[in-house]
Structure formats: structure tokens, C-alpha cells
Scaffold this motif. Structure first.
Motif, mmCIF file in Angstrom:
data_model
loop_
_atom_site.group_PDB
_atom_site.id
_atom_site.type_symbol
_atom_site.label_atom_id
_atom_site.label_comp_id
_atom_site.label_asym_id
_atom_site.label_seq_id
_atom_site.Cartn_x
_atom_site.Cartn_y
_atom_site.Cartn_z
ATOM 1 N N ASP A 1 10.953 -15.240 21.290
ATOM 2 C CA ASP A 1 12.387 -15.475 21.082
ATOM 3 C C ASP A 1 12.599 -16.496 19.965
ATOM 4 O O ASP A 1 13.446 -16.318 19.091
ATOM 5 N N ASN B 1 12.199 -12.515 25.980
ATOM 6 C CA ASN B 1 12.422 -12.810 27.388
ATOM 7 C C ASN B 1 13.836 -12.361 27.736
ATOM 8 O O ASN B 1 14.805 -12.986 27.329
ATOM 9 N N CYS C 1 11.002 -17.533 25.301
ATOM 10 C CA CYS C 1 9.552 -17.443 25.104
ATOM 11 C C CYS C 1 9.258 -17.673 23.620
ATOM 12 O O CYS C 1 10.182 -17.693 22.785
ATOM 13 N N GLN D 1 3.149 -9.873 23.763
ATOM 14 C CA GLN D 1 3.679 -11.233 23.649
ATOM 15 C C GLN D 1 4.812 -11.339 22.637
ATOM 16 O O GLN D 1 5.476 -12.367 22.556
#
Length: 182
Positions: free
Chosen positions: A85, A171, A82, A167
Motif C-alpha cells: 500500500d 491490504n 501493508c 506481497q
């Protein structure tokens, strides 16, 4: 005694993680199938063991290619990173902000330990917390330049000057999880 049809054959999963900045190519032989594993992604190969046979899969690597021998029925699942990351990877690898061990508190801190769990996080807040996790202070020479570089990384990867705190979580999914559970 015949086998129970409700019990399926074992299906091992081989995982291949790309922690490099360039894509890797996974070659599954003898099927001669190639799969690209983007940076920070994880590719899983789930395969069926044939009844009465031993596990004979193996992997080798050369350059940016992985060769995986799997002479059985198989399927592939790719988990992509994501934006968070990618941001945290560049924060550590590019900027060198991998966290800091604080002797006086006997604790290791990384920016992820300082981020709020809810609310909104701005690029400025993220940069400040990343430098704080390094033990850096605004009065140090070079702080402002580092602050601006980290702020720019945030904007680049998150695509906005502020995002919901959720957010900024990585992930942690594994290949085949979503297929098996939902």
C-alpha cells in the motif's frame, strides 16, 4: 412484545481513512479519547445505538484533527497499510505513476494490472512494469532516472530486492473483520 435477546442492538461502524502523508488524530467526544490514524490507515468506530433513541453521531474536521461525537458505548479497530500500500501510494503521489489510458487499446492500465499473480517480482521488474503502465519506453530521455527512483521505492517499502508476487497485493481488510470472522 418484549425484544428477542438473541437479536442485538444495531451497531453502526463509522470509518475514518487517512489518505494523507501525515497522521490524523481522531477525537471521540464526549469521552475525550484520542486515537492516531497513521498515513494510509483506516480506523473504525463501532458503537451501540441505545434502544428508543435516534442516531446522533456526527464528525467534523479541522486541520489534521477529526472530531467524532458518539455518546454511546463504542470500540475502535485500526487497519494499518501493508508495505505494498505504501509503495503504490508513493509510486502515484511521489513519482506520478498513477497509470495511463491507452487510446489505441481503449484501456486504462496501472502497474497493478501488469503484475504477475504468482512467482517472484524483483525491484527491476516492478520499475519496468510501472513505467510500461505509464506508456513510457526505455528510449525516452529520463526513463533511466525514473527507473532508478521506482526501483529505490520498491527496495525502501518492500525491504528486499525481490518479493513474492502475493506481497504486492494491497491490504483490503476493513476494521472489525478479523474480530468478527476469526
Amino acid at each position: 412484545m418484549p425484544g428477542n435477546p438473541a437479536i442485538s442492538a444495531p451497531m453502526p461502524i463509522a470509518l475514518f481513512e487517512n489518505r494523507n502523508s501525515d497522521p490524523l488524530i481522531l477525537r471521540i467526544d464526549p469521552a475525550e479519547q484520542d486515537y492516531e490514524i497513521p498515513p494510509l490507515a483506516t480506523l473504525g468506530v463501532r458503537y451501540t445505538l441505545r434502544e428508543g433513541t435516534e442516531e446522533r453521531s456526527h464528525a467534523s474536521m479541522s486541520g489534521n484533527r477529526i472530531f467524532f461525537w458518539c455518546d454511546s458505548d463504542h470500540e475502535v479497530d485500526l487497519v494499518l497499510p501493508c508495505p505494498a500500500d505504501r509503495l503504490l501510494h508513493d509510486l502515484c503521489v511521489v513519482e506520478g505513476c498513477c497509470g495511463h489510458y491507452f487510446d489505441d487499446e481503449d484501456v486504462y492500465r496501472h502497474v497493478t494490472h501488469l503484475l504477475p499473480k504468482t512467482g517472484t517480482v524483483t525491484a527491476e521488474e516492478f520499475a519496468m512494469l510501472a513505467l510500461q503502465a505509464e506508456g513510457d519506453t526505455p528510449d525516452r530521455k529520463g526513463y533511466a532516472a525514473g527507473f532508478e527512483r521506482i526501483k529505490a521505492l520498491f527496495l525502501h517499502h518492500m525491504g528486499a530486492p525481490a518479493v513474492p508476487a502475493e506481497q504486492l497485493e494491497g491490504n483490503y481488510a476493513q476494521p472489525f473483520e478479523s474480530r468478527d470472522h476469526g
